[in-house]
Motif scaffolding. Structure first.
Motif, PDB file in Angstrom:
ATOM      1  N   LEU A   4      17.988  22.863  70.937  1.00 29.56           N
ATOM      2  CA  LEU A   4      18.956  21.792  70.738  1.00 29.56           C
ATOM      3  C   LEU A   4      19.627  21.887  69.373  1.00 29.56           C
ATOM      4  O   LEU A   4      20.841  21.732  69.246  1.00 29.56           O
ATOM      5  CB  LEU A   4      18.267  20.434  70.886  1.00 29.56           C
ATOM      6  N   CYS A   5      18.832  22.150  68.361  1.00 29.09           N
ATOM      7  CA  CYS A   5      19.368  22.217  67.002  1.00 29.09           C
ATOM      8  C   CYS A   5      20.381  23.351  66.857  1.00 29.09           C
ATOM      9  O   CYS A   5      21.375  23.226  66.140  1.00 29.09           O
ATOM     10  CB  CYS A   5      18.231  22.379  66.002  1.00 29.09           C
ATOM     11  N   SER A   6      20.141  24.453  67.555  1.00 30.19           N
ATOM     12  CA  SER A   6      21.045  25.601  67.444  1.00 30.19           C
ATOM     13  C   SER A   6      22.453  25.265  67.905  1.00 30.19           C
ATOM     14  O   SER A   6      23.430  25.851  67.426  1.00 30.19           O
ATOM     15  CB  SER A   6      20.493  26.775  68.256  1.00 30.19           C
ATOM     16  N   ARG A   7      22.589  24.317  68.825  1.00 27.95           N
ATOM     17  CA  ARG A   7      23.915  23.929  69.300  1.00 27.95           C
ATOM     18  C   ARG A   7      24.715  23.261  68.196  1.00 27.95           C
ATOM     19  O   ARG A   7      25.908  23.519  68.030  1.00 27.95           O
ATOM     20  CB  ARG A   7      23.785  22.988  70.495  1.00 27.95           C
ATOM     21  N   PHE A  19      21.748  19.352  59.953  1.00 26.52           N
ATOM     22  CA  PHE A  19      20.515  18.589  59.726  1.00 26.52           C
ATOM     23  C   PHE A  19      20.714  17.115  60.054  1.00 26.52           C
ATOM     24  O   PHE A  19      19.922  16.519  60.786  1.00 26.52           O
ATOM     25  CB  PHE A  19      20.047  18.745  58.278  1.00 26.52           C
ATOM     26  N   TRP A  20      21.780  16.511  59.499  1.00 24.14           N
ATOM     27  CA  TRP A  20      21.974  15.079  59.696  1.00 24.14           C
ATOM     28  C   TRP A  20      22.384  14.754  61.134  1.00 24.14           C
ATOM     29  O   TRP A  20      21.954  13.744  61.689  1.00 24.14           O
ATOM     30  CB  TRP A  20      23.011  14.548  58.705  1.00 24.14           C
ATOM     31  N   SER A  21      23.177  15.604  61.736  1.00 25.46           N
ATOM     32  CA  SER A  21      23.572  15.365  63.127  1.00 25.46           C
ATOM     33  C   SER A  21      22.371  15.478  64.058  1.00 25.46           C
ATOM     34  O   SER A  21      22.182  14.651  64.956  1.00 25.46           O
ATOM     35  CB  SER A  21      24.654  16.371  63.549  1.00 25.46           C
ATOM     36  N   PHE A  22      21.566  16.498  63.823  1.00 20.71           N
ATOM     37  CA  PHE A  22      20.378  16.690  64.644  1.00 20.71           C
ATOM     38  C   PHE A  22      19.369  15.566  64.423  1.00 20.71           C
ATOM     39  O   PHE A  22      18.713  15.104  65.365  1.00 20.71           O
ATOM     40  CB  PHE A  22      19.746  18.048  64.339  1.00 20.71           C
ATOM     41  N   SER A  23      19.254  15.092  63.180  1.00 18.01           N
ATOM     42  CA  SER A  23      18.347  13.984  62.883  1.00 18.01           C
ATOM     43  C   SER A  23      18.765  12.728  63.639  1.00 18.01           C
ATOM     44  O   SER A  23      17.927  12.030  64.217  1.00 18.01           O
ATOM     45  CB  SER A  23      18.326  13.698  61.378  1.00 18.01           C
ATOM     46  N   CYS A  24      20.068  12.445  63.664  1.00 19.30           N
ATOM     47  CA  CYS A  24      20.567  11.275  64.394  1.00 19.30           C
ATOM     48  C   CYS A  24      20.332  11.433  65.894  1.00 19.30           C
ATOM     49  O   CYS A  24      19.963  10.474  66.585  1.00 19.30           O
ATOM     50  CB  CYS A  24      22.055  11.073  64.114  1.00 19.30           C
ATOM     51  N   TYR A  25      20.518  12.651  66.364  1.00 20.31           N
ATOM     52  CA  TYR A  25      20.303  12.908  67.787  1.00 20.31           C
ATOM     53  C   TYR A  25      18.844  12.667  68.154  1.00 20.31           C
ATOM     54  O   TYR A  25      18.542  12.034  69.174  1.00 20.31           O
ATOM     55  CB  TYR A  25      20.700  14.338  68.117  1.00 20.31           C
ATOM     56  N   LEU A  95      27.257  15.157  77.757  1.00 24.06           N
ATOM     57  CA  LEU A  95      26.094  14.282  77.879  1.00 24.06           C
ATOM     58  C   LEU A  95      25.832  13.485  76.603  1.00 24.06           C
ATOM     59  O   LEU A  95      25.276  12.389  76.653  1.00 24.06           O
ATOM     60  CB  LEU A  95      24.850  15.112  78.222  1.00 24.06           C
ATOM     61  N   SER A  96      26.245  14.027  75.468  1.00 22.01           N
ATOM     62  CA  SER A  96      25.979  13.370  74.190  1.00 22.01           C
ATOM     63  C   SER A  96      26.970  12.263  73.868  1.00 22.01           C
ATOM     64  O   SER A  96      26.690  11.396  73.037  1.00 22.01           O
ATOM     65  CB  SER A  96      26.001  14.395  73.042  1.00 22.01           C
TER      66      SER A  96
END
Length: 225
Positions: A4-7, A19-25, A95-96
């Motif tokens: 997921l993070c790789s996207r 980092f921040w986008s993935f953290s929020c996700y 989906l997001s």
């Protein structure tokens, strides 16, 4: 989670933003990575499939296939390995964004239920029993159902969970996103339409206030001009 993070990293091309986008996700979807969260998703998928195709559901819940093991990776990784890379990335964005999510109607649903409790009751004064639209049916569940329904004839030929898992694993990278999206949106549309008509045609009193009836407005979206 690496998948997921790789996207995010691929699209944003910046480790800080990633980092921040993935953290929020992960804050939003962290429950999906716990056993109870994934189990809940599987239960919802089974419930949705039961509504959309009872014969296929009946086949899958027998002979130890009721665990829907083949759906675990689909729902956990957002179908990353079921489509070509560029299509999987596009689907993840869809989906997001919560564009086609019943969950987006949560506030309206809560207000509607308050009005139901106040206005719609049986003749003896007790509250009428209304089956609410299931806002837990997220759009990814409709994507999953669309895949199953597209391959229903082959799935009906699988006698046990081993062959079922082998068949669904063979779908990796072979699915057409546009076709699946079209069918998922069709099922989503029909589910909303059926729920809206059930409420306004068979469940509510004729003297309801149309301007305050959420499901009246929802039904109006599906009335043919």
């Amino acid at each position: 989670m690496n998948d997921l993070c790789s996207r995010f990293l691929e699209v944003l091309d910046c480790e800080v933003d990633t980092f921040w986008s993935f953290s929020c996700y992960m804050e939003k979807f962290s429950r999906d990575f716990r056993a109870d969260g994934l189990h809940r998703k599987i239960e919802l998928e089974a419930a949705l499939l039961k509504e959309l195709d009872p014969p296929l559901y009946a086949h899958l819940v027998k002979d130890n296939m009721e665990r829907f093991t083949f759906c675990h990776r689909w729902l956990l990784l957002g179908f990353q390995r079921e489509f070509e890379h560029s299509e999987a990335l596009r689907l993840f964005e869809i989906l997001s964004c919560d564009h086609l999510e019943l969950i987006s109607q949560q506030v309206d649903r809560a207000r509607y239920q308050e009005r139901v409790a106040q206005k719609f009751s049986t003749e003896d004064g007790s509250e009428s029993e209304l089956q609410a639209i299931n806002t837990d049916f997220t759009f990814e569940l409709f994507i999953c159902a669309a895949i199953l329904l597209e391959h229903r004839e082959s799935l009906l030929q699988c006698p046990d969970d081993v062959q079922l898992l082998q068949y669904t694993n063979g779908l990796q990278g072979t699915l057409d996103l546009n076709s699946i999206l079209k069918k998922a949106e069709h099922h989503f549309y029909n589910y909303c339409k059926r729920c809206a008509w059930d409420y306004t045609n068979g469940r509510c009193r004729p003297d309801r206030s149309k301007h305050e009836d959420f499901f009246y407005h929802l039904r109006s979206l599906f009335v043919l001009k």
